[in-house]
Design an enzyme around this catalytic site. Structure first.
Site, PDB file in Angstrom:
ATOM      1  N   GLU A 107      50.156  77.701  57.520  1.00  0.00           N
ATOM      2  CA  GLU A 107      51.086  77.887  56.393  1.00  0.00           C
ATOM      3  C   GLU A 107      51.299  76.566  55.657  1.00  0.00           C
ATOM      4  O   GLU A 107      51.349  76.527  54.430  1.00  0.00           O
ATOM      5  CB  GLU A 107      52.412  78.465  56.900  1.00  0.00           C
ATOM      6  N   GLU A 127      50.747  85.297  64.688  1.00  0.00           N
ATOM      7  CA  GLU A 127      52.111  85.833  64.800  1.00  0.00           C
ATOM      8  C   GLU A 127      52.182  87.293  65.232  1.00  0.00           C
ATOM      9  O   GLU A 127      53.107  87.684  65.935  1.00  0.00           O
ATOM     10  CB  GLU A 127      52.870  85.659  63.475  1.00  0.00           C
TER      11      GLU A 127
END
Ligand SMILES: NC(=O)c1ccc[n+]([C@@H]2O[C@H](COP(=O)([O-])OP(=O)(O)OC[C@H]3O[C@@H](n4cnc5c(N)ncnc54)[C@H](O)[C@@H]3O)[C@@H](O)[C@H]2O)c1
Length: 704
Positions: A107, A127
């Protein structure tokens, strides 16, 4: 490294370099975020700077967020502010990715203006495996970089991609070799020379052409491993849709809402519990951190059957030299064939290169000569499940191997202490209970005999991790952890329910709908009904059990209804050798066994089946904890998720009990005990924890 130093700013000519330095894997925490912010502020003041490079120190970029922050809540500066500061930096920001670039690491990378990966780098968003929607912009920036279909594909898979694939997808701009800082500075100099602009990902549009419901459905099916029975994918789909329909900042806000909500789901709590449980199993107080295991280099396996060959591959795959011995030429030949066909299948399916398969095969030396084990540091015995035979084999091994060698047994039911007594080194005898297929299954039950030394246990734990298993320590008692819970708890209860009127297929379906990989009768038919009968016969020598105890299986075995291999077991296999059909003969047997015991038959609901099946697991699990057979409730969860197909996203039977509430669990146990007696006696530990309004999680916390 103190917090304020986990990011350092340096300068090479006109290029600034921000180095994230938080060993071992540069996990992002508040210190890293504030370090990045401070570095960006300082770099912005330097008017000479033409570009900024972000790199990770050590062997990897950023392997993810520091998960310990999740429980407590993310402190300032937030991910959003940090990434916005990177993205809006007035000079080009180049990130260099090496090693692992996962989760929050990716990210951060996506908020940079240019991405260079060093060959070997892995990029991904794991995730989904934790039941979490990424919350630092992944769902909005990834679709802008690689398109929404590929973005959702990566989000749902959770698996990392390599640099070549990332370049194809345009997730990165270039691949480089060698030192990350040099690669980054070179890229920056070239970029500045060619007048490369700042390039905020947020300003890019999203290509939407092929992103529709049909494409989404295809992806969800393709990733059934991470989506079946789960909910996280729904929120991920919604956020990626948002990246297409909403302005960037609104998309980010949607992501934040859904990401925050995902942290509170049962699914996420269960998956995070498993994540930590899997990493905690080897912390055993009697072993301690300072006790090192013995050095193990050469391995010998005795018995080249299904298990022996699988165990040989497990060691061979991890780079060990393995001698594989069998007493019979046919036995050895069968082992050779198993190994050859496994590696052939691995190469055919692209899991392994032909060279790797060749190298792994070459590490395993099959032989009929029992003396070939002489120089082994560890011998694993995997001959037939027979006490007298195993004692004889262990006694022989004891005379052949060196005095420091460890002798392990793969027994699934016999007393390790008794086997150890057949040698002159009971302190160096231990159970290594592998699961089938041993080269694949992650679980390794380590069975500690009464005489097994701490040093032997430490060695077994280390070796378990080296061969990439999850080692769980069990005391040497009836069925160890897994089989005890299966036989005394769930499978016995399944047969009890058959006697009371539940259909064989009805039980399988109910248990599978709960999330188990396979229902009990399908497991029995696949593994061999006779194998279970043999194991129970051995176990009954250790301790008796009240009738009825798995009497359906024990009736089918002598009839030759031993499962798929015989074409008939609990089911019949006529059309497809793997898809069973109900057989009236079996129904008749069950009815007769019930009548003989005066059991009245009734109609079952799926709810009752699941409740009884799972409550029994929990109750026997609680007994096992109370007796000290397992050290932690979380260890039991690991055993059931990795060895017996318990749904991982439910968190294992003990964690599931916590989510139901132990007061409720104990109440339901008493309800059934009033009606059924015997096996329904609530565990003393369960009663105690319920009375204290406590949980198995608390029980574990008090232990560590
Ligand atoms: N099959 C499973 O799912 C499973 C799972 C966990 C543990 N186990 C245990 O693993 C052990 C082996 O099971 P398996 O299914 O591989 O059996 P198997 O019958 O496939 O193989 C046993 C092998 O041992 C060889 N053997 C017998 N006596 C020997 C001796 N004296 N010296 C050398 N080799 C000898 C046989 O020739 C045969 O090749 C058993 O103790 C079993 O309980 C099995």
């Amino acid at each position: 490294v103190p917090k304020q130093q986990s990011v350092q700013l340096s300068k090479t000519g006109t290029v600034g370099v921000l180095t994230v330095n938080r060993p071992p894997v540069n996990a992002v925490d508040a210190g890293v975020r504030s370090g990045l912010m401070a570095g960006l502020r300082e770099a912005a003041l330097d008017t000479e700077l033409a570009a900024l490079v972000i790199v990770g120190a050590g062997r990897t970029f950023i392997a993810g967020a520091d998960l310990s922050e999740l429980g407590a809540g993310i402190s300032n500066p937030s991910y959003g502010d940090t990434l916005a500061a990177i993205e809006t930096f007035p000079k080009p920001v180049i990130v260099v990715l090496h090693g692992e670039c996962l989760g929050a690491g990716l990210e951060i990378a996506m908020a940079c203006h240019y991405r260079v990966a060093i060959t070997g780098a892995k990029m991904g968003l794991p995730e989904i495996g934790l039941g979490i929607v990424p919350g630092a912009g992944a769902t909005q920036r990834l679709p802008r970089l690689i398109g929404p279909v590929a973005a959702l594909d990566m989000l749902l898979s959770g698996a990392p991609i390599d640099a070549a694939r990332a370049l194809d997808l345009k997730l990165i701009d270039a691949i480089a070799e060698g030192d990350p800082i040099t690669a980054g500075v070179n890229y920056a100099h070239n970029l500045v020379a060619s007048g490369g602009p700042v390039r905020p990902t947020r300003l890019k549009g999203v290509a939407t052409n092929d992103f529709d419901d049909a494409a989404i459905a295809v992806l969800v099916r393709a990733h059934s491993k991470t989506t079946k029975g789960r909910t996280t994918q729904r929120a991920m789909i919604e956020t990626v849709k948002g990246s297409v329909t909403l302005p960037f900042d609104e998309g980010l806000a949607l992501e934040k809402t859904l990401s925050d909500a995902s942290l509170l789901t049962r699914e996420s709590l269960a998956l995070r519990h498993m994540f930590f449980a899997e990493r905690a199993t080897s912390a055993i107080p009697s072993v301690g951190k300072d006790l090192k295991g013995l050095p193990i280099k050469a391995i010998a396996i005795v018995g080249a059957g299904t298990m022996g060959s699988g165990i040989a591959m497990a060691f061979g795959d991890a780079g060990y030299r393995v001698t594989l011995v069998d007493a019979q030429a046919e036995g050895l030949e069968r082992g050779r064939k198993i190994i050859r066909s496994t590696y052939e299948a691995n190469t055919r399916r692209g899991r392994m290169t032909a060279e790797a398969a060749k190298a792994a095969t070459a590490r395993i030396t099959p032989t009929l000569d029992p003396a070939a084990v002489a120089d082994a540091d560890l011998v694993v015995e995997a001959v037939f499940e027979d006490m007298e035979l195993k004692k004889k084999v262990l006694g022989q091994l004891d005379r052949i191997v060196g005095p420091r060698a460890i002798i392990a047994t793969n027994t699934s039911s016999l007393a390790v202490t008794e086997l150890g007594a057949a040698t002159r080194r009971p302190d160096k005898v231990i159970g290594l209970h592998f699961f089938s297929p041993a080269q694949i299954m992650k679980l390794l039950e380590i069975v500690r005999g009464d005489e097994t030394s701490n040093e032997t246990l430490a060695t077994a734990l280390e070796i378990g991790k080296r061969i990439r298993k999850i080692p769980v320590v069990s005391a040497d008692s009836f069925g160890f952890i897994g089989n005890r819970m299966m036989l005394d708890g769930a499978f016995r209860e399944a047969e009890q329910m058959m006697l009371e009127g539940a259909g064989v297929d009805q039980i399988d379906r109910a248990v599978e709908a709960f999330g188990f990989a396979m229902g009990p009768s399908r497991v029995n038919d696949m593994a061999g009904v006779d194998i279970g009968t043999l194991v129970r016969r051995q176990l009954m020598r250790r301790a008796s059990r009240v009738d009825p105890y798995c009497i359906v299986s024990d009736t089918l075995t002598p009839m030759g209804r031993v499962g798929q291999k015989a074409g008939k077991g609990f089911y019949s296999y006529s059309a497809d050798p793997r898809v069973g059909e109900l057989d009236p003969e079996v129904t008749g047997i069950i009815e007769r066994l019930a009548a003989e015991r005066g059991i009245t038959r009734s109609v079952f609901s799926a709810d009752e089946i699941v409740e009884r099946f799972v409550l029994q697991l929990i109750n026997v699990g609680a007994d096992i904890l109370d007796e000290g057979v397992a050290y932690r409730a979380a260890d039991i969860d690991v055993v059931w998720v990795h060895g017996y197909g318990f749904p991982r996203h439910v968190g294992g039977p003990m964690f599931y009990a916590d989510t139901l509430g132990l007061t409720h669990v104990a109440e339901r146990m008493r309800y059934w005990y009033d009606r059924k007696g015997s096996y329904w006696k609530p565990s003393a530990l369960l009663e105690r924890l319920a009375a204290e309004r406590s949980s198995f999680t608390n029980f574990d916390r008090r232990r560590t």
